[in-house]
Design a protein around this motif. Structure first.
Motif, PDB file in Angstrom:
ATOM      1  N   SER A  43       2.236   1.779  -3.408  1.00  0.00           N
ATOM      2  CA  SER A  43       1.178   2.273  -4.281  1.00  0.00           C
ATOM      3  C   SER A  43       0.919   3.756  -4.041  1.00  0.00           C
ATOM      4  CB  SER A  43      -0.097   1.468  -4.045  1.00  0.00           C
ATOM      5  OG  SER A  43      -1.123   1.927  -4.869  1.00  0.00           O
ATOM      6  N   ARG A  44       0.878   4.162  -2.788  1.00  0.00           N
ATOM      7  CA  ARG A  44       0.676   5.593  -2.477  1.00  0.00           C
ATOM      8  C   ARG A  44       1.807   6.439  -3.037  1.00  0.00           C
ATOM      9  NH1 ARG A  44      -0.055   4.089   3.120  1.00  0.00           N
ATOM     10  NH2 ARG A  44      -2.084   3.147   3.141  1.00  0.00           N
TER      11      ARG A  44
ATOM     12  N   ARG B 233       0.830  -1.211   0.000  1.00  0.00           N
ATOM     13  CA  ARG B 233       0.000   0.000   0.000  1.00  0.00           C
ATOM     14  C   ARG B 233       0.863   1.260   0.000  1.00  0.00           C
ATOM     15  NH1 ARG B 233      -3.429  -3.373   3.039  1.00  0.00           N
ATOM     16  NH2 ARG B 233      -2.447  -2.806   5.003  1.00  0.00           N
ATOM     17  N   GLU B 234       1.938   1.251   0.750  1.00  0.00           N
ATOM     18  CA  GLU B 234       2.856   2.394   0.780  1.00  0.00           C
ATOM     19  C   GLU B 234       3.504   2.611  -0.585  1.00  0.00           C
ATOM     20  OE1 GLU B 234       3.522   4.787   2.993  1.00  0.00           O
ATOM     21  OE2 GLU B 234       1.871   3.940   4.162  1.00  0.00           O
TER      22      GLU B 234
END
Length: 88
Positions: free
Chosen positions: A83-84, A80-81
Motif C-alpha cells: 500500500s505504501r 502495508r508495504e
C-alpha cells in the motif's frame, strides 16, 4: 474480486468464525449491491450471509496444502508495504 475479502486459507491461527462471517457479508453486499438491505430484503440477505458462511467453513475445512501456514502479522505487514509503495 472484492478488495475487502481476504484470503482465509492456510493461516496460523486458522480463520475465525468472525472472519468467515465478515467475508461472507462482503460477498453478499457485492452481489446484491446493498450495504444494508431494506426490511423487505433483510431476511433473504441474512439467509444468504449464513449460507455462504457455512459453505466457506466447509471449504476451508476440506482444503489441504503442503505449504507452511502463513503468519497473519507478516502478511499484514507485506500488505502495508504494498500500500505504501502504491499510494505513497
Amino acid at each position: 474480486m472484492c478488495r475487502n475479502i481476504k484470503t482465509l486459507f492456510n493461516f496460523e491461527p486458522p480463520a475465525t468464525d468472525v472472519e468467515i462471517h465478515a467475508s461472507a457479508l462482503q460477498f453478499v453486499r457485492k452481489l446484491s449491491g446493498f450495504n444494508k438491505p431494506s426490511q423487505a430484503n433483510a431476511e433473504a440477505f441474512d439467509r444468504a450471509v449464513a449460507e455462504i458462511s457455512e459453505a466457506a467453513r466447509r471449504l476451508l475445512a476440506s482444503l489441504h496444502t503442503h505449504a507452511p501456514a502463513r503468519d497473519r502479522a507478516v502478511e499484514a505487514e507485506k500488505a502495508r508495504e504494498r500500500s505504501r509503495a502504491r499510494f505513497g
